[in-house]
Design an enzyme around this catalytic site. Structure first.
Site, mmCIF file in Angstrom:
data_model
loop_
_atom_site.group_PDB
_atom_site.id
_atom_site.type_symbol
_atom_site.label_atom_id
_atom_site.label_comp_id
_atom_site.label_asym_id
_atom_site.label_seq_id
_atom_site.Cartn_x
_atom_site.Cartn_y
_atom_site.Cartn_z
ATOM 1 N N GLU A 1 38.167 47.946 46.188
ATOM 2 C CA GLU A 1 39.097 47.572 44.814
ATOM 3 C C GLU A 1 40.265 48.633 44.324
ATOM 4 O OE1 GLU A 1 38.445 44.806 43.715
ATOM 5 O OE2 GLU A 1 36.412 44.171 43.561
ATOM 6 N N HIS B 1 42.779 43.874 47.007
ATOM 7 C CA HIS B 1 41.735 44.529 47.672
ATOM 8 C C HIS B 1 41.585 44.114 49.016
ATOM 9 C CE1 HIS B 1 38.973 41.331 45.965
ATOM 10 N NE2 HIS B 1 38.903 41.157 47.331
ATOM 11 N N ASP C 1 32.515 43.461 55.204
ATOM 12 C CA ASP C 1 31.829 43.581 54.132
ATOM 13 C C ASP C 1 30.514 42.642 53.739
ATOM 14 O OD1 ASP C 1 33.149 41.606 53.698
ATOM 15 O OD2 ASP C 1 34.417 42.344 51.902
ATOM 16 N N ASN D 1 44.011 41.222 43.617
ATOM 17 C CA ASN D 1 44.426 42.519 42.977
ATOM 18 C C ASN D 1 44.712 43.557 44.168
ATOM 19 O OD1 ASN D 1 41.797 43.109 44.042
ATOM 20 N ND2 ASN D 1 40.829 43.627 42.011
HETATM 21 C C1 GLP Z 1 36.634 38.702 49.038
HETATM 22 C C2 GLP Z 1 36.387 39.450 50.273
HETATM 23 C C3 GLP Z 1 37.653 39.967 50.935
HETATM 24 C C4 GLP Z 1 38.716 38.744 51.043
HETATM 25 C C5 GLP Z 1 39.021 38.300 49.663
HETATM 26 C C6 GLP Z 1 40.069 37.317 49.413
HETATM 27 O O1 GLP Z 1 36.568 39.309 48.205
HETATM 28 N N1 GLP Z 1 35.486 40.669 50.468
HETATM 29 O O2 GLP Z 1 37.470 40.209 52.292
HETATM 30 O O3 GLP Z 1 39.798 39.082 51.480
HETATM 31 O O4 GLP Z 1 37.865 37.859 48.978
HETATM 32 O O5 GLP Z 1 39.529 36.101 49.413
HETATM 33 P P1 GLP Z 1 40.092 34.709 49.667
HETATM 34 O O6 GLP Z 1 40.819 34.729 51.169
HETATM 35 O O7 GLP Z 1 39.264 33.697 49.651
HETATM 36 O O8 GLP Z 1 41.479 34.707 48.756
#
Ligand code: GLP
Length: 246
Positions: free
Chosen positions: A143, A138, A67, A136
Protein backbone atom coordinates in the site's frame (compact mmCIF):
# COMPACT_ATOMS: atom_id res chain seq x y z
CA UNK A 1 9.23 0.63 -19.67
CA UNK A 2 7.23 -0.56 -22.63
CA UNK A 3 3.57 0.56 -22.80
CA UNK A 4 1.42 -1.78 -24.86
CA UNK A 5 -1.90 -0.24 -25.80
CA UNK A 6 -4.86 -2.61 -25.92
CA UNK A 7 -8.36 -1.92 -27.24
CA UNK A 8 -10.26 -3.32 -24.28
CA UNK A 9 -10.08 -5.87 -21.45
CA UNK A 10 -10.12 -8.89 -23.80
CA UNK A 11 -7.41 -7.46 -26.02
CA UNK A 12 -5.32 -6.61 -22.94
CA UNK A 13 -5.74 -10.15 -21.63
CA UNK A 14 -4.71 -11.72 -24.92
CA UNK A 15 -1.66 -9.49 -25.33
CA UNK A 16 -0.45 -10.19 -21.78
CA UNK A 17 -1.17 -13.93 -22.14
CA UNK A 18 0.97 -13.87 -25.28
CA UNK A 19 3.95 -12.56 -23.32
CA UNK A 20 3.47 -15.18 -20.59
CA UNK A 21 3.04 -18.09 -22.99
CA UNK A 22 6.13 -17.00 -24.96
CA UNK A 23 8.06 -16.99 -21.69
CA UNK A 24 6.92 -20.55 -20.88
CA UNK A 25 7.50 -21.86 -24.40
CA UNK A 26 11.05 -20.45 -24.48
CA UNK A 27 11.82 -21.52 -20.89
CA UNK A 28 9.54 -24.40 -19.88
CA UNK A 29 10.87 -24.45 -16.30
CA UNK A 30 10.08 -20.75 -15.77
CA UNK A 31 9.39 -19.43 -12.30
CA UNK A 32 6.21 -17.38 -12.69
CA UNK A 33 5.01 -14.77 -10.21
CA UNK A 34 1.21 -14.68 -10.36
CA UNK A 35 -1.48 -12.24 -9.29
CA UNK A 36 -5.14 -12.22 -8.27
CA UNK A 37 -7.89 -9.63 -8.66
CA UNK A 38 -10.18 -9.08 -11.64
CA UNK A 39 -7.42 -7.80 -13.92
CA UNK A 40 -5.64 -11.14 -14.56
CA UNK A 41 -8.73 -13.38 -14.89
CA UNK A 42 -8.91 -12.90 -18.68
CA UNK A 43 -5.24 -13.80 -18.98
CA UNK A 44 -5.80 -17.06 -17.11
CA UNK A 45 -8.79 -17.83 -19.36
CA UNK A 46 -6.65 -17.31 -22.45
CA UNK A 47 -3.75 -19.38 -21.11
CA UNK A 48 -6.17 -22.21 -20.25
CA UNK A 49 -7.47 -22.17 -23.84
CA UNK A 50 -3.96 -22.42 -25.26
CA UNK A 51 -3.10 -25.14 -22.74
CA UNK A 52 -6.17 -27.15 -23.82
CA UNK A 53 -5.09 -26.79 -27.46
CA UNK A 54 -1.63 -28.11 -26.55
CA UNK A 55 0.08 -24.81 -27.40
CA UNK A 56 1.55 -24.19 -23.95
CA UNK A 57 2.57 -26.59 -21.19
CA UNK A 58 3.00 -25.59 -17.55
CA UNK A 59 4.29 -29.01 -16.44
CA UNK A 60 7.79 -27.76 -15.63
CA UNK A 61 6.81 -24.35 -14.20
CA UNK A 62 7.04 -23.19 -10.62
CA UNK A 63 4.70 -20.42 -9.42
CA UNK A 64 4.71 -17.94 -6.57
CA UNK A 65 1.66 -15.80 -5.91
CA UNK A 66 2.06 -12.24 -4.77
CA UNK A 67 -0.12 -12.29 -1.71
CA UNK A 68 -2.73 -13.86 0.54
CA UNK A 69 -5.10 -12.60 3.22
CA UNK A 70 -3.81 -13.31 6.72
CA UNK A 71 -6.34 -15.40 8.61
CA UNK A 72 -8.04 -17.09 5.65
CA UNK A 73 -7.48 -20.81 5.17
CA UNK A 74 -6.82 -22.21 1.68
CA UNK A 75 -10.37 -23.55 1.40
CA UNK A 76 -12.04 -20.21 2.24
CA UNK A 77 -13.82 -19.11 -0.93
CA UNK A 78 -12.32 -15.62 -0.75
CA UNK A 79 -8.76 -16.77 -0.17
CA UNK A 80 -6.31 -16.28 -2.99
CA UNK A 81 -5.53 -20.02 -2.78
CA UNK A 82 -9.14 -20.67 -3.70
CA UNK A 83 -9.16 -17.98 -6.42
CA UNK A 84 -6.06 -19.41 -8.07
CA UNK A 85 -7.32 -22.97 -7.94
CA UNK A 86 -10.64 -21.97 -9.48
CA UNK A 87 -9.29 -19.63 -12.13
CA UNK A 88 -6.03 -21.31 -13.11
CA UNK A 89 -4.33 -24.12 -11.19
CA UNK A 90 -7.34 -26.42 -11.23
CA UNK A 91 -7.45 -26.17 -15.03
CA UNK A 92 -3.81 -26.42 -16.13
CA UNK A 93 -0.90 -28.71 -15.27
CA UNK A 94 1.35 -26.76 -12.91
CA UNK A 95 2.53 -29.55 -10.55
CA UNK A 96 0.88 -29.14 -7.16
CA UNK A 97 4.19 -29.27 -5.31
CA UNK A 98 5.50 -26.35 -7.34
CA UNK A 99 2.59 -24.02 -6.60
CA UNK A 100 3.43 -21.50 -3.89
CA UNK A 101 1.32 -18.92 -2.07
CA UNK A 102 1.79 -17.33 1.33
CA UNK A 103 -0.07 -19.43 3.90
CA UNK A 104 -2.88 -17.26 5.29
CA UNK A 105 -3.55 -19.82 8.01
CA UNK A 106 -0.07 -19.37 9.48
CA UNK A 107 -0.59 -16.64 12.05
CA UNK A 108 3.11 -16.35 12.90
CA UNK A 109 3.82 -13.56 10.42
CA UNK A 110 7.58 -13.49 10.78
CA UNK A 111 7.90 -17.23 10.31
CA UNK A 112 5.61 -17.27 7.26
CA UNK A 113 7.27 -14.31 5.54
CA UNK A 114 10.73 -15.80 6.04
CA UNK A 115 9.57 -19.16 4.73
CA UNK A 116 8.17 -17.53 1.60
CA UNK A 117 11.27 -15.46 0.82
CA UNK A 118 13.49 -18.49 1.35
CA UNK A 119 11.36 -20.53 -1.06
CA UNK A 120 11.55 -17.81 -3.76
CA UNK A 121 15.33 -17.66 -3.39
CA UNK A 122 15.64 -21.46 -3.45
CA UNK A 123 13.71 -21.54 -6.74
CA UNK A 124 16.29 -19.19 -8.25
CA UNK A 125 14.13 -16.05 -8.19
CA UNK A 126 11.19 -15.09 -10.38
CA UNK A 127 11.57 -15.06 -14.18
CA UNK A 128 8.34 -13.23 -14.94
CA UNK A 129 6.09 -11.46 -12.48
CA UNK A 130 2.50 -10.69 -13.45
CA UNK A 131 0.93 -7.73 -11.64
CA UNK A 132 -2.36 -5.89 -11.40
CA UNK A 133 -2.59 -2.50 -9.75
CA UNK A 134 -4.94 -1.24 -7.04
CA UNK A 135 -6.82 2.05 -7.34
CA UNK A 136 -4.28 3.71 -5.06
CA UNK A 137 -1.30 2.33 -7.02
CA UNK A 138 -0.70 -0.68 -4.79
CA UNK A 139 1.04 -3.72 -6.20
CA UNK A 140 0.51 -7.04 -4.47
CA UNK A 141 -0.68 -5.60 -1.18
CA UNK A 142 2.07 -2.99 -0.96
CA UNK A 143 0.00 0.00 0.00
CA UNK A 144 1.05 3.68 -0.28
CA UNK A 145 3.65 4.33 2.42
CA UNK A 146 6.64 6.44 3.43
CA UNK A 147 9.10 3.79 2.29
CA UNK A 148 9.24 1.08 -0.33
CA UNK A 149 8.99 -2.31 1.37
CA UNK A 150 11.58 -5.01 0.95
CA UNK A 151 10.84 -8.73 1.34
CA UNK A 152 7.60 -10.58 2.07
CA UNK A 153 5.83 -8.99 5.03
CA UNK A 154 2.50 -8.61 6.79
CA UNK A 155 0.51 -5.46 5.97
CA UNK A 156 -2.52 -3.66 7.34
CA UNK A 157 -4.86 -3.06 4.43
CA UNK A 158 -5.96 0.51 3.78
CA UNK A 159 -9.60 1.56 3.90
CA UNK A 160 -9.53 2.14 0.13
CA UNK A 161 -8.39 -1.46 -0.50
CA UNK A 162 -10.92 -2.89 1.96
CA UNK A 163 -13.59 -0.82 0.22
CA UNK A 164 -12.46 -1.98 -3.26
CA UNK A 165 -12.27 -5.64 -2.23
CA UNK A 166 -15.52 -5.81 -0.26
CA UNK A 167 -17.39 -6.64 -3.49
CA UNK A 168 -15.98 -10.18 -3.10
CA UNK A 169 -17.17 -10.58 0.51
CA UNK A 170 -20.58 -10.57 2.18
CA UNK A 171 -19.79 -7.14 3.66
CA UNK A 172 -16.85 -4.79 4.33
CA UNK A 173 -16.68 -6.24 7.87
CA UNK A 174 -15.82 -9.63 6.43
CA UNK A 175 -12.77 -8.37 4.51
CA UNK A 176 -9.63 -9.40 6.41
CA UNK A 177 -7.66 -6.43 7.76
CA UNK A 178 -4.24 -7.88 7.09
CA UNK A 179 -2.41 -9.72 4.35
CA UNK A 180 0.94 -11.30 3.58
CA UNK A 181 2.52 -9.85 0.47
CA UNK A 182 5.74 -10.02 -1.46
CA UNK A 183 7.60 -6.76 -0.87
CA UNK A 184 8.38 -4.14 -3.48
CA UNK A 185 11.97 -5.35 -3.50
CA UNK A 186 10.86 -8.96 -4.10
CA UNK A 187 8.82 -7.73 -7.07
CA UNK A 188 11.65 -5.56 -8.43
CA UNK A 189 14.03 -8.56 -8.31
CA UNK A 190 11.88 -10.41 -10.87
CA UNK A 191 13.78 -10.55 -14.14
CA UNK A 192 10.75 -9.48 -16.12
CA UNK A 193 7.49 -7.78 -15.12
CA UNK A 194 4.14 -7.59 -16.90
CA UNK A 195 1.53 -5.30 -15.35
CA UNK A 196 -2.03 -5.23 -16.67
CA UNK A 197 -4.44 -2.35 -16.13
CA UNK A 198 -7.97 -1.98 -17.41
CA UNK A 199 -10.80 0.50 -17.03
CA UNK A 200 -11.46 4.17 -16.66
CA UNK A 201 -11.39 4.05 -12.86
CA UNK A 202 -7.64 3.28 -13.09
CA UNK A 203 -6.88 6.10 -15.58
CA UNK A 204 -5.73 8.59 -12.98
CA UNK A 205 -3.46 6.18 -11.15
CA UNK A 206 -2.00 4.95 -14.46
CA UNK A 207 -0.86 8.47 -15.26
CA UNK A 208 0.54 8.99 -11.77
CA UNK A 209 2.29 5.61 -11.56
CA UNK A 210 3.91 5.51 -14.99
CA UNK A 211 4.38 9.19 -15.84
CA UNK A 212 4.64 10.83 -12.42
CA UNK A 213 7.49 10.88 -9.91
CA UNK A 214 8.77 7.62 -8.41
CA UNK A 215 7.40 7.61 -4.86
CA UNK A 216 6.33 5.07 -2.24
CA UNK A 217 3.06 7.06 -2.09
CA UNK A 218 2.28 5.36 -5.43
CA UNK A 219 3.98 1.97 -5.03
CA UNK A 220 3.68 0.96 -8.72
CA UNK A 221 5.72 4.05 -9.71
CA UNK A 222 8.91 2.18 -8.81
CA UNK A 223 8.37 -0.03 -11.85
CA UNK A 224 9.65 2.91 -13.93
CA UNK A 225 13.11 1.95 -12.65
CA UNK A 226 12.94 -1.73 -13.68
CA UNK A 227 14.74 -2.61 -16.90
CA UNK A 228 12.16 -5.03 -18.31
CA UNK A 229 8.59 -3.93 -17.64
CA UNK A 230 5.64 -4.20 -20.01
CA UNK A 231 2.55 -2.23 -19.05
CA UNK A 232 -0.39 -3.71 -20.94
CA UNK A 233 -3.24 -1.24 -20.57
CA UNK A 234 -6.52 -0.71 -22.38
CA UNK A 235 -7.75 2.52 -23.97
CA UNK A 236 -9.88 3.38 -20.94
CA UNK A 237 -6.97 3.01 -18.51
CA UNK A 238 -4.77 5.14 -20.81
CA UNK A 239 -7.44 7.77 -21.37
CA UNK A 240 -5.72 10.43 -19.22
CA UNK A 241 -2.27 9.85 -20.68
CA UNK A 242 -2.96 11.85 -23.85
CA UNK A 243 0.13 12.15 -26.02
CA UNK A 244 2.38 10.50 -23.44
CA UNK A 245 1.70 7.10 -25.02
CA UNK A 246 2.26 6.61 -28.76
C1 GLP B 1 -5.89 -6.73 -4.81
C2 GLP B 1 -4.65 -7.59 -5.04
C3 GLP B 1 -3.71 -6.96 -6.04
C4 GLP B 1 -4.48 -6.51 -7.26
C5 GLP B 1 -5.48 -5.46 -6.86
C6 GLP B 1 -6.29 -4.89 -8.02
O1 GLP B 1 -5.75 -5.80 -3.79
N1 GLP B 1 -3.93 -7.86 -3.85
O2 GLP B 1 -2.69 -7.88 -6.37
O3 GLP B 1 -3.61 -6.01 -8.23
O4 GLP B 1 -6.39 -6.05 -5.94
O5 GLP B 1 -7.39 -5.67 -8.27
P1 GLP B 1 -8.28 -5.62 -9.56
O6 GLP B 1 -7.48 -6.26 -10.64
O7 GLP B 1 -9.49 -6.43 -9.20
O8 GLP B 1 -8.57 -4.20 -9.82
Amino acid sequence: MKIIRAKDYNDMSRKAANIISAQVILKPDSVLGLATGSSPIGIYEQLIKWYNKGDVDFGACTTFNLDEYRGLTADHDQSYHYFMHKNFFGRVNVPKERINLPDGAQMDAEKECQRYDTAIRAAGGIDLQLLGMGLNGHIGFNEPAEYFSKGTHCVDLTESTIEANKRFFASADDVPRQAYTMGVQTIMLARRIVIVVSGENKAEVVREAFFGPVTPRVPASILQLHTDVSVVADEAALSLCGDLVP
